[in-house]
Design an enzyme around this catalytic site. Sequence first.
Site, PDB file in Angstrom:
ATOM      1  N   ASP A 109      11.243 -98.683  55.311  1.00 28.50           N
ATOM      2  CA  ASP A 109      10.949 -98.706  56.746  1.00 28.50           C
ATOM      3  C   ASP A 109      11.994 -97.915  57.551  1.00 28.50           C
ATOM      4  O   ASP A 109      12.907 -97.306  56.977  1.00 28.50           O
ATOM      5  CB  ASP A 109      10.914-100.189  57.172  1.00 28.50           C
ATOM      6  CG  ASP A 109       9.849-100.485  58.197  1.00 28.50           C
ATOM      7  OD1 ASP A 109       9.471 -99.573  58.938  1.00 28.50           O
ATOM      8  OD2 ASP A 109       9.421-101.656  58.260  1.00 28.50           O
ATOM      9  N   TRP A 169       6.563 -94.301  60.317  1.00 24.50           N
ATOM     10  CA  TRP A 169       5.559 -94.447  61.391  1.00 24.50           C
ATOM     11  C   TRP A 169       5.109 -93.112  61.987  1.00 24.50           C
ATOM     12  O   TRP A 169       4.686 -93.049  63.136  1.00 24.50           O
ATOM     13  CB  TRP A 169       6.061 -95.339  62.527  1.00 24.50           C
ATOM     14  CG  TRP A 169       6.904 -96.495  62.119  1.00 24.50           C
ATOM     15  CD1 TRP A 169       6.555 -97.473  61.246  1.00 24.50           C
ATOM     16  CD2 TRP A 169       8.227 -96.813  62.570  1.00 24.50           C
ATOM     17  NE1 TRP A 169       7.574 -98.370  61.115  1.00 24.50           N
ATOM     18  CE2 TRP A 169       8.615 -97.998  61.923  1.00 24.50           C
ATOM     19  CE3 TRP A 169       9.109 -96.219  63.466  1.00 24.50           C
ATOM     20  CZ2 TRP A 169       9.857 -98.591  62.137  1.00 24.50           C
ATOM     21  CZ3 TRP A 169      10.347 -96.810  63.684  1.00 24.50           C
ATOM     22  CH2 TRP A 169      10.700 -97.982  63.031  1.00 24.50           C
ATOM     23  N   GLY A 170       5.243 -92.030  61.231  1.00 23.38           N
ATOM     24  CA  GLY A 170       4.788 -90.738  61.753  1.00 23.38           C
ATOM     25  C   GLY A 170       5.837 -89.958  62.524  1.00 23.38           C
ATOM     26  O   GLY A 170       5.559 -88.872  63.041  1.00 23.38           O
ATOM     27  N   ASP A 175       2.082 -99.482  63.534  1.00 20.68           N
ATOM     28  CA  ASP A 175       1.512-100.618  62.799  1.00 20.68           C
ATOM     29  C   ASP A 175       0.058-100.886  63.177  1.00 20.68           C
ATOM     30  O   ASP A 175      -0.294-100.890  64.362  1.00 20.68           O
ATOM     31  CB  ASP A 175       2.324-101.885  63.089  1.00 20.68           C
ATOM     32  CG  ASP A 175       3.687-101.834  62.433  1.00 20.68           C
ATOM     33  OD1 ASP A 175       4.123-100.747  62.019  1.00 20.68           O
ATOM     34  OD2 ASP A 175       4.309-102.908  62.338  1.00 20.68           O
TER      35      ASP A 175
HETATM   36  C1  GAL Z   1       7.275-102.305  60.464  1.00 25.11           C
HETATM   37  C2  GAL Z   1       6.313-101.712  59.454  1.00 25.11           C
HETATM   38  C3  GAL Z   1       5.366-102.797  59.017  1.00 25.11           C
HETATM   39  C4  GAL Z   1       6.140-103.952  58.413  1.00 25.11           C
HETATM   40  C5  GAL Z   1       7.204-104.445  59.392  1.00 25.11           C
HETATM   41  C6  GAL Z   1       8.126-105.471  58.750  1.00 25.11           C
HETATM   42  O1  GAL Z   1       8.165-101.341  60.881  1.00 25.11           O
HETATM   43  O2  GAL Z   1       5.633-100.634  60.025  1.00 25.11           O
HETATM   44  O3  GAL Z   1       4.400-102.281  58.106  1.00 25.11           O
HETATM   45  O4  GAL Z   1       6.742-103.514  57.217  1.00 25.11           O
HETATM   46  O5  GAL Z   1       7.988-103.374  59.873  1.00 25.11           O
HETATM   47  O6  GAL Z   1       9.098-105.940  59.649  1.00 25.11           O
END
Ligand code: GAL
Length: 392
Positions: free
Chosen positions: A126, A161-162, A183
């Site tokens: 992430d 996230w792109g 998300d």
């Molecule tokens: C976001 C991610 C999600 C999930 C989440 C967990 O940044 O895009 O898919 O992993 O964090 O906290």
Amino acid sequence: MLLNTPPMGWNSWNTFGAEISDELIRQTARTMKEKGYLDAGYRYIVIDDCWSLKERDSQGRLVPDPAKFPHGMKALADYVHGLGFRFGMYSCAGVQTCAGYPASFDHEFIDAQTFADWGVDYLKYDFCNFPSSADGKNRYATMSMALKATGRDILFAACNWGTDAPWMWMKSLGVHMYRSTGDIQDNYKSFTDIAHSQLDHFCMSGANCFNDIDMLTVGMYGKGNVALGQACNDAEYQTQFALWCMLGAPLMVGGDVRNMAPFAEQLLLNKGLLRINQDTEGRPPQCVYRGRVIHIEYDPVDGWWHEYPDAGLTLFKHLSDHEFGVGYFNFAPKSGEIPFIFADAGLPYGSGAALHLTDAVTGEDLGVHRDYYHQNLEGHACRVLLARLVKL
Ligand code: GAL
């Protein structure tokens, strides 16, 4: 590591968020084996955020939370492997994960080795809490090298996230899939916006590095960790799954497979749609028609003629074995006609060839057609066909 087709599996985040445990993962794996998900290709079982303690151990290693994972990760990985699955975990390129747990910034090599020691086959990585002075691309490159340095084949699922158009550079870093969007939420607008935002980028997705438009919400019906607004109905979930399959996106189930409604379960296991997603040629679809106005209607209540631009999408995907997938999508809230004139995909009326069509979902034989095959679809609905070339 060779990855010819989009990865398939299950991820804990969409339904369970922080409410994860050893027992949940074991039950999920057993269910996925019993219900045929593994045989269908759903091979990776992935634990997302919130699995560790808030502090590293005295040697600087990440520590699984013993309240959630009392047997440790190695034992859990062994169990998951024993059933025939591959085991996935999660970390983050920043100093903390999105949920505030320790992450891998400046710990890339020790963390990669820890994951390899536990038997991890897949790392979702992430982008939260990333130091503004650091270089994001370089830190994805660093974790990629750290994973390779372990000597273990670990699928690297980058999740930024792109940010900075990852479809332009993730492949060159050794990444196997990259999240290209924010998300997903369990509503119609969220997943259709996500899919539309990536239509032009799937030409850069393919073997060994796939564009990941996030985990599925199929079968969640407003329960779980990503509910927001009006949850989807069955037709909308079918549209979500059909889009992911036609685009050739990774298929990570986000629902609770232990309590999946029959419609959603059959959809996720549908052989025709999975055949399109997993096709070995891995081609992106042509957008035959996009944003065509398909519906103009007079509404006597407000006295206006309503148009729904941007409402239709016809996708045509070359598959192996001289087959093709055809996807018709009606994004309008009302019924309408989604066209497909074969000449627009390269097969003119006078070619001497025609298409033998079957419904990809039901297997229904729709006969041989040489010119066009349009669809009348309810609002938010879709239809997917398999087509085979025949000589006339
Ligand atoms: C976001 C991610 C999600 C999930 C989440 C967990 O940044 O895009 O898919 O992993 O964090 O906290």
